[in-house]
Design an enzyme around this catalytic site. Structure first.
Site, PDB file in Angstrom:
ATOM      1  N   ARG A   1       6.361 -11.299   5.719  1.00 45.30           N
ATOM      2  CA  ARG A   1       5.795 -11.128   7.049  1.00 45.30           C
ATOM      3  C   ARG A   1       6.315 -12.224   7.969  1.00 45.30           C
ATOM      4  O   ARG A   1       6.466 -13.376   7.553  1.00 45.30           O
ATOM      5  CB  ARG A   1       4.266 -11.181   7.006  1.00 45.30           C
ATOM      6  CG  ARG A   1       3.654 -10.087   6.155  1.00 45.30           C
ATOM      7  CD  ARG A   1       2.155 -10.153   6.130  1.00 45.30           C
ATOM      8  NE  ARG A   1       1.596  -9.206   5.166  1.00 45.30           N
ATOM      9  CZ  ARG A   1       0.317  -9.115   4.869  1.00 45.30           C
ATOM     10  NH1 ARG A   1      -0.558  -9.918   5.453  1.00 45.30           N
ATOM     11  NH2 ARG A   1      -0.103  -8.234   3.975  1.00 45.30           N
TER      12      ARG A   1
ATOM     13  N   ASP B   1      -2.440  -7.376  -5.316  1.00 48.61           N
ATOM     14  CA  ASP B   1      -2.850  -6.131  -4.681  1.00 48.61           C
ATOM     15  C   ASP B   1      -3.342  -5.128  -5.717  1.00 48.61           C
ATOM     16  O   ASP B   1      -2.848  -5.088  -6.842  1.00 48.61           O
ATOM     17  CB  ASP B   1      -1.655  -5.523  -3.948  1.00 48.61           C
ATOM     18  CG  ASP B   1      -1.977  -5.161  -2.516  1.00 48.61           C
ATOM     19  OD1 ASP B   1      -3.168  -5.083  -2.199  1.00 48.61           O
ATOM     20  OD2 ASP B   1      -1.039  -4.959  -1.733  1.00 48.61           O
TER      21      ASP B   1
ATOM     22  N   HIS C   1      -5.101  -0.879  -5.767  1.00 51.26           N
ATOM     23  CA  HIS C   1      -5.611   0.291  -5.052  1.00 51.26           C
ATOM     24  C   HIS C   1      -6.311   1.206  -6.042  1.00 51.26           C
ATOM     25  O   HIS C   1      -5.825   1.438  -7.158  1.00 51.26           O
ATOM     26  CB  HIS C   1      -4.478   1.027  -4.340  1.00 51.26           C
ATOM     27  CG  HIS C   1      -3.836   0.199  -3.274  1.00 51.26           C
ATOM     28  ND1 HIS C   1      -2.714  -0.575  -3.501  1.00 51.26           N
ATOM     29  CD2 HIS C   1      -4.183  -0.014  -1.984  1.00 51.26           C
ATOM     30  CE1 HIS C   1      -2.395  -1.215  -2.394  1.00 51.26           C
ATOM     31  NE2 HIS C   1      -3.265  -0.892  -1.455  1.00 51.26           N
TER      32      HIS C   1
ATOM     33  N   GLN D   1       1.016 -10.889  -3.123  1.00 50.08           N
ATOM     34  CA  GLN D   1      -0.363 -10.417  -3.053  1.00 50.08           C
ATOM     35  C   GLN D   1      -0.817  -9.918  -4.426  1.00 50.08           C
ATOM     36  O   GLN D   1      -0.049  -9.264  -5.133  1.00 50.08           O
ATOM     37  CB  GLN D   1      -0.490  -9.264  -2.060  1.00 50.08           C
ATOM     38  CG  GLN D   1      -0.412  -9.664  -0.605  1.00 50.08           C
ATOM     39  CD  GLN D   1      -0.675  -8.477   0.294  1.00 50.08           C
ATOM     40  OE1 GLN D   1      -0.089  -7.410   0.130  1.00 50.08           O
ATOM     41  NE2 GLN D   1      -1.566  -8.646   1.249  1.00 50.08           N
TER      42      GLN D   1
ATOM     43  N   CYS E   1       0.798  -1.236   0.000  1.00 52.41           N
ATOM     44  CA  CYS E   1       0.000   0.000   0.000  1.00 52.41           C
ATOM     45  C   CYS E   1       0.831   1.287   0.000  1.00 52.41           C
ATOM     46  O   CYS E   1       0.580   2.176  -0.832  1.00 52.41           O
ATOM     47  CB  CYS E   1      -0.958   0.026   1.190  1.00 52.41           C
ATOM     48  SG  CYS E   1      -1.648  -1.563   1.648  1.00 52.41           S
TER      49      CYS E   1
ATOM     50  N   LYS F   1     -14.212  -3.173   5.971  1.00 51.71           N
ATOM     51  CA  LYS F   1     -13.844  -3.997   4.820  1.00 51.71           C
ATOM     52  C   LYS F   1     -14.920  -5.027   4.507  1.00 51.71           C
ATOM     53  O   LYS F   1     -15.770  -5.343   5.337  1.00 51.71           O
ATOM     54  CB  LYS F   1     -12.513  -4.709   5.064  1.00 51.71           C
ATOM     55  CG  LYS F   1     -12.518  -5.658   6.252  1.00 51.71           C
ATOM     56  CD  LYS F   1     -11.175  -6.366   6.403  1.00 51.71           C
ATOM     57  CE  LYS F   1     -11.189  -7.327   7.580  1.00 51.71           C
ATOM     58  NZ  LYS F   1      -9.970  -8.156   7.647  1.00 51.71           N
TER      59      LYS F   1
ATOM     60  N   HIS G   1      -8.440  -0.318  -0.894  1.00 52.64           N
ATOM     61  CA  HIS G   1      -7.513  -1.447  -0.971  1.00 52.64           C
ATOM     62  C   HIS G   1      -8.314  -2.672  -1.435  1.00 52.64           C
ATOM     63  O   HIS G   1      -9.454  -2.860  -1.017  1.00 52.64           O
ATOM     64  CB  HIS G   1      -6.916  -1.777   0.399  1.00 52.64           C
ATOM     65  CG  HIS G   1      -6.225  -0.648   1.064  1.00 52.64           C
ATOM     66  ND1 HIS G   1      -4.852  -0.602   1.207  1.00 52.64           N
ATOM     67  CD2 HIS G   1      -6.697   0.477   1.658  1.00 52.64           C
ATOM     68  CE1 HIS G   1      -4.517   0.499   1.855  1.00 52.64           C
ATOM     69  NE2 HIS G   1      -5.626   1.169   2.143  1.00 52.64           N
TER      70      HIS G   1
END
Length: 598
Positions: free
Chosen positions: A318, A338, A340, A336, A289, A420, A466
């Protein structure tokens, strides 16, 4: 035990839905502990809760429990059940509880007692055995069915889940109201084991996790890497078709970036430690992000540019504790999918609905069409004012209602920066897997001072959405593998067609056919082992090849091939041109098989 809990998602009762089942399992854990301490007097008990599929108890025992020990313990448990011993609740003072614990020399219970608030409650089992417990339990062991429970396994477990503390032995069991429920549970468990992506990953040579490199890091083998590429290419094209552009961002950044984003305050325990570079501290990224935010902030934006949709297959890192990592489902390095979206406030509903539609398109391509939707609201540990949270939550609700998807409210389940939508997919045997997530965020635009020039010339904050559809490629790959039981559809299979020459004389024809298939984009292989035809077919079936092409003298003479499908059986003969056409169509249309009728 995560995967065991998930195998019972459909037809069997859940503990949360059956108070009697909760009492049975909680009581069974006490019966287990009593049996263990009778057979192994030096064993010390710690905790023994119920679970979604049964119960467990952690013990500190000088010697490891064996399979023979489990059989003896189960036999003793059956004896205890047959004695119809009462389970009674007793309230005692803290001093009385401590006196009882010291008399039994149970140091773990002393530590548990220190964390309890009064009133202190015990549950006795018969006249002599007891444990600190709040209940609930059955009235007596006669309510437990000796034919409806099983001891399943022994595993290591750290006291309080802390690897710096004592390592204990955890005995897992399962318990049900009837023998029929136990039998169905065991059947489903065996089916889940048959589909286990870790075993299939090895059997089909898709991936591995190598101890020399460190736990939780995935090595993609050629067959698995080919599948991953197919998934990524489909994902990218779907995003281009939906108005997204792609980003590539670094794997590390100055630690101050994570301080600005808030991750150091809210997520530090899941981040790897920083590294010193040129008198600055750099941090492996746990999220993509902030990198997308910096890309947005690289120049001033106009309201005319919004919405901006950016997607990235970004690898993140992580820290996961050793005891929770599990195949591809929970790893330390993963990619991910991902994305945005930066948009205007009035665009929120349309953009979230657009994400929901794209999510449905992508997941359904992999045969996931049944979903459970949760709308997660503000957690206790969060940032931002109430008005911002209310606006964000209303935007998610509006999109869900326009989509027509039923949803549940998960109170307090949101991210620290916004509410979310979480989407769970149901697989072929009824298990639910957390997959897609959509999160509305007013926090990062504020923290990074993001702006756009509005129609009236003023500077305004964009809204940030997100979004991940797979969640991570690794976890989705594991879920998908278990859903298909490794029997992947034709378009996705790493090896689509394997040619099986019956004799060496037809080998030149088979080699030429393989080259034609490869040139046409078909993932074709040629088995040149020289084995008998029956063995060639068995080898292909073990590797779950969608289509086997048998080539004998007749096929070589005719310029044809005899096809055998895993899904549809014998497909008969077809010419080379027919095969090329069918294979190309099946791949481009993402079909399960060739669609050829014998």
């Amino acid at each position: 035990m995560v995967e065991v809990a998930q195998i019972l998602a459909v037809s069997l009762p859940k503990t949360s839905e059956s108070p009697q089942l909760l009492r049975i399992r909680h009581s069974m854990s006490h019966v287990l502990a009593m049996a263990v301490q009778k057979l192994f007097p030096s064993a010390q008990v710690t905790i023994g809760p119920w679970t979604e599929t049964g119960f467990y108890y952690d013990f500190d025992n000088p010697e490891p429990f064996t399979e023979a020990d489990l059989k003896a313990i189960k036999k003793e448990m059956a004896r205890i059940i047959g004695r119809r011993l009462p389970l009674e609740r007793i309230e005692v003072s803290r001093g009385e509880a401590e006196r009882r614990i010291r008399a039994q020399n149970e140091p773990y219970k002393l530590e548990i007692l220190a964390g309890l608030q009064e009133p202190i409650t015990l549950y006795t089992l018969g006249e002599t055995w007891w444990d600190l417990c709040a209940g609930p339990h059955v009235a007596h062991t006669g309510e437990l069915n000796p034919k409806a429970f099983e001891l399943e396994s022994v595993a290591g477990a750290y006291w309080r889940g802390d690897e710096t503390k004592a390592q204990l032995q955890r005995i897992y069991g399962t318990a049900w109201e009837t023998p029929e429920q136990l039998a169905e549970y065991q059947r489903r468990k065996q089916e889940a084991l048959r589909r286990d992506h870790r075993r299939l990953g090895t059997d089909l040579d898709l991936f591995s996790i190598e101890d020399e490199a460190g736990a939780g890091l995935v090595f993609w083998h050629p067959r698995g890497a080919r599948m991953r590429l197919l998934i990524e290419d489909f994902w990218r094209q779907a995003h281009f078709d939906d108005g997204y552009e792609l980003l590539y961002t670094p794997h590390v950044a100055d630690i101050e970036l994570w301080r600005t984003s808030g991750h150091l305050d809210f997520y530090a325990e899941s981040m790897f430690g920083p590294m010193q570079v040129d008198e600055r501290q750099f941090q492996l990224k746990p999220m993509n992000c902030p990198f997308h935010v910096l890309t947005y902030a690289s120049r001033l934006r106009s309201y005319r540019e919004l919405p901006i949709r950016w997607a990235e297959l970004g690898t993140v890192y992580r820290y996961e504790r050793p005891g929770v990592m599990h195949g591809l489902m929970r790893v330390r390095g993963f990619t991910q999918d991902d994305a945005h979206v930066f948009c205007l406030p009035e665009q929120i509903g349309d953009e979230i609905l657009r994400v929901l539609n794209l999510t449905e398109r992508i997941l359904s391509t992999f045969d996931f069409r049944s979903y459970e939707i949760n709308l997660s609201t503000r957690p206790e540990k969060s940032i931002g004012d109430d008005a911002v949270w209310d606006l964000a939550t209303r935007g998610l609700i509006e999109a869900l209602e326009r989509k027509g998807w039923p949803y549940k409210i998960d109170e307090g389940g949101g991210a620290f920066y916004g509410p979310k939508i979480d989407l769970k997919i149901e697989d072929a045997i009824g298990r639910l897997w957390q997959c897609s997530t959509i999160q509305l965020d007013f926090n990062l635009p504020e923290r990074f001072d993001l702006e756009y020039v509005a129609a009236d010339g003023t500077r305004q904050r964009p809204i940030m959405i997100h979004r991940a559809i797979f969640g991570s490629l690794e976890r989705f790959f594991g879920i998908m593998t278990e859903n298909y039981a490794g029997d992947f559809p034709f378009w996705l299979a790493p090896e689509q067609i394997r040619l099986l020459p019956v004799t060496d004389e037809v080998l030149p024809y088979a080699q030429d056919l393989q080259q034609q298939l490869l040139k046409a984009g078909v993932r074709a292989s040629l088995d040149q082992s020289g084995e008998r035809l029956g063995k060639l077919i068995r080898n292909g079936e073990q590797m779950k090849i969608p289509v086997l092409g048998v080539i004998g003298a007749r096929e070589a003479e005719e310029g044809s091939v005899s096809l055998r499908s895993r899904r549809d059986g014998d497909l008969g003969h077809c010419t080379v041109s027919q095969l090329l056409q069918l294979a190309s169509a099946a791949s481009s249309q993402r079909q399960s098989g060739l669609g050829l009728v014998a």
